[in-house]
Design a protein around this motif. Structure first.
Motif, PDB file in Angstrom:
ATOM      1  N   GLY A   1       0.798  -1.228   0.000  1.00  0.00           N
ATOM      2  CA  GLY A   1       0.000   0.000   0.000  1.00  0.00           C
ATOM      3  C   GLY A   1       0.826   1.272   0.000  1.00  0.00           C
ATOM      4  N   PHE A   2       2.163   1.124  -0.037  1.00  0.00           N
ATOM      5  CA  PHE A   2       3.022   2.325   0.031  1.00  0.00           C
ATOM      6  C   PHE A   2       2.987   3.101  -1.283  1.00  0.00           C
ATOM      7  N   SER A   3       2.939   4.428  -1.162  1.00  0.00           N
ATOM      8  CA  SER A   3       3.020   5.263  -2.356  1.00  0.00           C
ATOM      9  C   SER A   3       3.820   6.518  -2.016  1.00  0.00           C
ATOM     10  N   VAL A   4       4.840   6.809  -2.822  1.00  0.00           N
ATOM     11  CA  VAL A   4       5.704   7.973  -2.580  1.00  0.00           C
ATOM     12  C   VAL A   4       4.862   9.249  -2.610  1.00  0.00           C
ATOM     13  N   ALA A   5       3.971   9.347  -3.613  1.00  0.00           N
ATOM     14  CA  ALA A   5       3.161  10.561  -3.761  1.00  0.00           C
ATOM     15  C   ALA A   5       2.256  10.766  -2.545  1.00  0.00           C
ATOM     16  N   SER A   6       1.661   9.680  -2.023  1.00  0.00           N
ATOM     17  CA  SER A   6       0.772   9.825  -0.858  1.00  0.00           C
ATOM     18  C   SER A   6       1.542  10.298   0.365  1.00  0.00           C
ATOM     19  N   GLN A   7       2.758   9.766   0.541  1.00  0.00           N
ATOM     20  CA  GLN A   7       3.565  10.202   1.686  1.00  0.00           C
ATOM     21  C   GLN A   7       3.850  11.694   1.587  1.00  0.00           C
ATOM     22  N   TYR A   8       4.168  12.133   0.366  1.00  0.00           N
ATOM     23  CA  TYR A   8       4.472  13.552   0.155  1.00  0.00           C
ATOM     24  C   TYR A   8       3.237  14.407   0.434  1.00  0.00           C
ATOM     25  N   GLN A   9       2.094  13.967  -0.107  1.00  0.00           N
ATOM     26  CA  GLN A   9       0.852  14.745   0.096  1.00  0.00           C
ATOM     27  C   GLN A   9       0.485  14.805   1.573  1.00  0.00           C
ATOM     28  N   ASP A  10       0.668  13.707   2.300  1.00  0.00           N
ATOM     29  CA  ASP A  10       0.377  13.706   3.743  1.00  0.00           C
ATOM     30  C   ASP A  10       1.259  14.718   4.473  1.00  0.00           C
ATOM     31  N   ALA A  11       2.557  14.733   4.084  1.00  0.00           N
ATOM     32  CA  ALA A  11       3.494  15.647   4.753  1.00  0.00           C
ATOM     33  C   ALA A  11       3.125  17.106   4.465  1.00  0.00           C
ATOM     34  N   ILE A  12       2.715  17.389   3.227  1.00  0.00           N
ATOM     35  CA  ILE A  12       2.303  18.760   2.871  1.00  0.00           C
ATOM     36  C   ILE A  12       1.042  19.136   3.651  1.00  0.00           C
ATOM     37  N   ARG A  13       0.093  18.193   3.722  1.00  0.00           N
ATOM     38  CA  ARG A  13      -1.153  18.464   4.457  1.00  0.00           C
ATOM     39  C   ARG A  13      -0.856  18.790   5.924  1.00  0.00           C
ATOM     40  N   GLU A  14       0.050  17.999   6.511  1.00  0.00           N
ATOM     41  CA  GLU A  14       0.374  18.212   7.924  1.00  0.00           C
ATOM     42  C   GLU A  14       1.032  19.580   8.132  1.00  0.00           C
TER      43      GLU A  14
ATOM     44  N   SER B   1      -6.367  31.167   4.387  1.00  0.00           N
ATOM     45  CA  SER B   1      -7.196  30.117   3.791  1.00  0.00           C
ATOM     46  C   SER B   1      -6.381  28.825   3.684  1.00  0.00           C
ATOM     47  N   SER B   2      -7.099  27.712   3.574  1.00  0.00           N
ATOM     48  CA  SER B   2      -6.399  26.422   3.453  1.00  0.00           C
ATOM     49  C   SER B   2      -5.530  26.398   2.197  1.00  0.00           C
ATOM     50  N   GLU B   3      -6.003  27.050   1.127  1.00  0.00           N
ATOM     51  CA  GLU B   3      -5.242  27.069  -0.136  1.00  0.00           C
ATOM     52  C   GLU B   3      -3.889  27.759   0.069  1.00  0.00           C
ATOM     53  N   TRP B   4      -3.931  28.930   0.793  1.00  0.00           N
ATOM     54  CA  TRP B   4      -2.682  29.650   1.013  1.00  0.00           C
ATOM     55  C   TRP B   4      -1.764  28.886   1.956  1.00  0.00           C
ATOM     56  N   ALA B   5      -2.348  28.255   2.963  1.00  0.00           N
ATOM     57  CA  ALA B   5      -1.520  27.465   3.891  1.00  0.00           C
ATOM     58  C   ALA B   5      -0.811  26.359   3.119  1.00  0.00           C
ATOM     59  N   ARG B   6      -1.517  25.753   2.169  1.00  0.00           N
ATOM     60  CA  ARG B   6      -0.935  24.685   1.353  1.00  0.00           C
ATOM     61  C   ARG B   6       0.184  25.238   0.455  1.00  0.00           C
ATOM     62  N   LYS B   7      -0.075  26.434  -0.113  1.00  0.00           N
ATOM     63  CA  LYS B   7       0.953  27.048  -0.966  1.00  0.00           C
ATOM     64  C   LYS B   7       2.223  27.321  -0.160  1.00  0.00           C
ATOM     65  N   PHE B   8       2.043  27.905   1.053  1.00  0.00           N
ATOM     66  CA  PHE B   8       3.204  28.172   1.918  1.00  0.00           C
ATOM     67  C   PHE B   8       3.939  26.875   2.245  1.00  0.00           C
ATOM     68  N   ALA B   9       3.151  25.846   2.561  1.00  0.00           N
ATOM     69  CA  ALA B   9       3.755  24.553   2.926  1.00  0.00           C
ATOM     70  C   ALA B   9       4.611  24.038   1.775  1.00  0.00           C
ATOM     71  N   MET B  10       4.085  24.179   0.552  1.00  0.00           N
ATOM     72  CA  MET B  10       4.842  23.674  -0.600  1.00  0.00           C
ATOM     73  C   MET B  10       6.079  24.518  -0.851  1.00  0.00           C
ATOM     74  N   GLU B  11       5.959  25.830  -0.634  1.00  0.00           N
ATOM     75  CA  GLU B  11       7.124  26.699  -0.833  1.00  0.00           C
ATOM     76  C   GLU B  11       8.214  26.398   0.187  1.00  0.00           C
ATOM     77  N   GLU B  12       7.788  26.232   1.450  1.00  0.00           N
ATOM     78  CA  GLU B  12       8.776  25.957   2.514  1.00  0.00           C
ATOM     79  C   GLU B  12       9.378  24.570   2.353  1.00  0.00           C
ATOM     80  N   GLY B  13       8.587  23.655   1.829  1.00  0.00           N
ATOM     81  CA  GLY B  13       9.065  22.289   1.595  1.00  0.00           C
ATOM     82  C   GLY B  13       8.938  21.420   2.833  1.00  0.00           C
ATOM     83  N   VAL B  14       8.976  20.117   2.615  1.00  0.00           N
ATOM     84  CA  VAL B  14       8.912  19.151   3.712  1.00  0.00           C
ATOM     85  C   VAL B  14      10.078  18.187   3.547  1.00  0.00           C
TER      86      VAL B  14
END
Ligand SMILES: C[S@@+](CC[C@H](N)C(=O)[O-])C[C@H]1O[C@@H](n2cnc3c(N)ncnc32)[C@H](O)[C@@H]1O
Length: 283
Positions: free
Chosen positions: A91-104, A121-134
């Motif tokens: 059940g492992f998926s690289v993309a899902s792990q990445y998406q979970d980390a961004i969501r968190e 907004s949730s959209e901006w929080a997600r954008k910031f999360a992606m910019e900062e990176g995980v």
């Protein structure tokens, strides 16, 4: 070669031989490049991730990584695996792990804004999360399966996960599968070829012949001494348990238990696929 650090995932890692070897390889490469005028500077391994369901491996990895750091303080801390990262390939998926980390991370950013009495907004929080990176890559530079696919049902059982791994490489990234040469291995590799063929990776040419493990005497002596010492230690520490495997060791690897018999190392095969496709966007 990567300027920002190499990301590696070892699947069915156990004691993670591939992670340690790749980390050493990049350290040696970096040291060599510093002696060449005008050579590019490259980073060490930055992400040494692993998947294994064995509960005991993390503490072993911690101990080995700590020993390495003490022996060679120049070794980059980020380059060695202090623990197993994920527990099951099923059940492992690289993309899902990445998406979970961004969501968190986005959730933490939203919380921080809220504590400061500001709205986001949730959209901006997600954008910031992606910019900062995980610290979880959306793709890896190298994915290695080393002695993991050991029976003919495994490639089929893990078909979806293997396809996902093959589609989770950075441009130029490598999928490396190492294993034995005989018995059911040709059938295992045949099935693997079929699975990976549907993922657009290119099989790297020139690796058709079996490779002899520890070909030179220097390596044979080091690995041989370690093997014999470990086996001697295990037989002294747990004589009753050891008695169950002593017969098989004598039959199949007599050099491991008898110092007067020459140690023979097996041949293995390396299958390597490369991602030569441009980056595919992931949402
Ligand atoms: C033969 S060992 C190889 C270990 C290591 N790669 C090596 O070459 O020394 C196979 C490893 O796969 C792990 N394993 C088996 N099934 C797994 C699964 N579904 N998910 C993750 N790891 C698994 C086992 O725990 C074991 O450590």
């Amino acid at each position: 070669m990567r300027r920002n650090g190499v990301s590696v995932l070892e699947v069915g890692a156990g004691p993670a031989p591939a992670l340690f070897a790749i980390s050493d390889f990049y350290d040696d490469l970096r040291a060599w490049l510093t002696s060449i005028e005008g050579a590019p500077a490259i980073s060490p391994v930055a992400v040494p991730h692993s998947i294994d369901r064995g509960a005991a491996w993390s503490s072993l990895l911690h101990e080995v990584s700590e020993m390495l750091m003490m022996r060679d303080p120049t070794h980059s801390v980020s380059a060695v695996p202090f623990r197993i990262t994920y527990n099951d390939l099923a059940g492992f998926s690289v993309a899902s792990q990445y998406q979970d980390a961004i969501r968190e991370k986005a959730w933490m950013i939203e919380n921080e804004f809220e504590r400061a009495g500001e709205d986001i907004s949730s959209e901006w929080a997600r954008k910031f999360a992606m910019e900062e990176g995980v610290n979880v890559p959306s793709r890896y530079d190298i994915i290695v399966l080393c002695n993991f696919l050991t029976n003919t049902s495994m490639p089929t059982n893990f078909e979806a996960e293997l396809k996902d791994l093959a589609q989770s490489l950075t441009p130029g990234g490598l999928l490396i599968v190492l294993g034995a040469t005989r018995g059911s291995y040709p059938r295992i590799y045949g099935r693997l070829h079929e699975i990976v063929a549907s993922t657009r990776l290119r099989l790297v040419d020139g690796l058709d012949d079996p490779i002899q493990a520890h070909e030179d005497t220097w390596t044979q002596n080091i690995v041989g001494a370690h093997l014999r010492a470990s086996v001697a230690f295990a037989s002294a520490a747990e004589p009753e348990q050891f008695a169950h495997v002593a017969g098989k060791l004598k039959k199949y690897a007599p050099g491991v238990v008898d110092p007067f018999v020459k140690l023979r190392f097996p041949e293995f095969r390396a299958l390597v696929w490369k991602n030569e496709w441009e980056s595919r966007r992931r949402g």
